[in-house]
Enzyme design. Structure first.
Site, short mmCIF file in Angstrom:
data_model
loop_
_atom_site.label_atom_id
_atom_site.label_comp_id
_atom_site.label_asym_id
_atom_site.label_seq_id
_atom_site.Cartn_x
_atom_site.Cartn_y
_atom_site.Cartn_z
N GLU A 156 2.74 1.82 2.36
CA GLU A 156 3.46 1.14 1.28
C GLU A 156 4.87 0.72 1.69
OE1 GLU A 156 3.80 3.43 -2.34
OE2 GLU A 156 4.90 1.86 -3.37
N LYS A 177 -0.28 -1.23 0.65
CA LYS A 177 0.22 -1.28 -0.74
C LYS A 177 1.53 -2.05 -0.74
CE LYS A 177 1.53 1.69 -4.62
NZ LYS A 177 1.14 2.84 -5.42
#
Ligand code: 13P
Length: 335
Positions: A180, A222
């Site tokens: 992420e 992500k």
């Protein structure tokens, strides 16, 4: 089963068509801030009750493929009589249990207003333990801030490097890493600036992941969307966000990723679903699934109904399932 097959099996469950991931992994300080906004004390018991309410919502297994938990929650149990540990409870509903393993974004020494995510020391041992406790995937969030003269190359590179070392350790332990790199929405910047920074971040990230021989089919990216800063006076519309985000991902990401699941990053509920919906509606030929891994955009309205009262649980759960259902529809472009 070989480790690559295991990783693919988990990753494909996580991004299964029509489903996405619920991020419920707020650290205790972040959960404290959320609870403060509704006048609830952030105690061990209240956090347990809140997470129990989220995971116990009717029908979420139809829309939610996996739940990311914080260490404390991972060891807590349902509040009903039989007190089932959350990882086990989720697995029994067909939901994949995941765990946030980073130790938070700290000030990057020598670089004002920039952050580096910590948590690599001792990570191998922690991962082995989480795997024994039932985790199938992990999450590590890096934070990139846009402002005058930043992000610096040092911030992008050090965070990308940490993400790659984390991903490598996860795969060594048959855990799918959610990678992420969040480019923060905070600021007055234009969508073009966000695009440039997101591209630079993804370029550096995939160079580092390559260097560490990361098995791409076994990771979930992500990312944040390519979007105007929240204080920008002329924020780009839904079509522009969807188009620029997809172009950026197509140009910067390898085709063989396990999947892509966006964070909501402070977008309103409405924005987070319409952007995702538009991306999927207009692009039926993407090389990877593009879905959601939202925290606030799924939880916030339920939190506001709950306000710590048992009598509100049912209504809050209905709201949560409703939000999950909308996100699910958006993840296949059916809104
Ligand atoms: P938001 O959807 O609230 O941005 O949270 C996603 C997340 O997991 C942040 O790390």
């Amino acid at each position: 089963m070989k480790y690559k097959e295991l990783l693919i099996e988990t990753a494909s469950k996580m991004v299964k068509k029509g489903k996405g991931i619920l991020a419920a992994d707020e650290s205790n300080p972040t959960c404290g801030k959320r609870f403060e906004s509704i006048g609830v004390d952030s105690t061990f018991e209240n956090r347990n009750e809140y997470r129990d309410m989220l995971m116990g919502a009717d029908e979420i297994e139809n829309y939610i493929s996996g739940v990311i938990m914080f260490d404390e929650t991972f060891r807590q149990s349902t509040t009903c009589d039989d007190k089932i540990k959350f990882p086990e409870y989720l697995s029994s509903k067909g939901i994949v249990p995941g765990i946030k393993v980073d130790k938070g974004a700290k000030d990057l020494a020598g670089f004002q207003n920039e952050k580096i995510t910590e948590g690599l020391d001792g990570l191998r041992e922690r991962l082995k333990n989480y795997a024994l406790l039932g985790a199938k995937f992990c999450k590590w969030r890096a934070v990139i801030t846009i402002n005058e003269g930043i992000p610096s190359e040092a911030c992008i590179l050090s965070n990308a490097h940490a993400l790659a070392r984390y991903a490598s350790l996860c795969q060594e332990n048959n855990l799918v890493p959610i990678v992420e790199p969040e480019v923060l929405i905070n600021g007055e910047h234009s969508i073009e600036v966000c695009d440039t920074v997101t591209r630079a971040t993804l370029k550096c990230l995939f160079e580092q992941l390559d260097l560490f021989n990361i098995y791409y089919e076994g990771i979930i990216l992500k990312p944040s969307m390519v979007i105007s800063g929240d204080k920008n006076k002329k924020r780009a519309d839904v079509n522009t966000v969807a188009e620029m985000t997809i172009n950026c991902l197509k140009e910067m990401c390898p085709q063989k990723l396990g999947g892509i699941a966006f964070l909501s990053g402070g977008q309103t509920d409405e924005e987070s679903t319409s952007h995702l919906n538009k991306m999927n509606k207009d692009n039926s030929d993407l090389p990877w699934r593009v879905t959601f891994s939202y925290a606030r955009a799924i939880q916030q309205s339920a939190l506001n109904i709950w306000v710590g009262k048992d009598s509100n649980i049912k209504e809050a759960q209905l709201m949560l399932s409703g939000r999950a259902k909308l996100c699910s529809a958006a993840s296949v472009g059916e809104l």
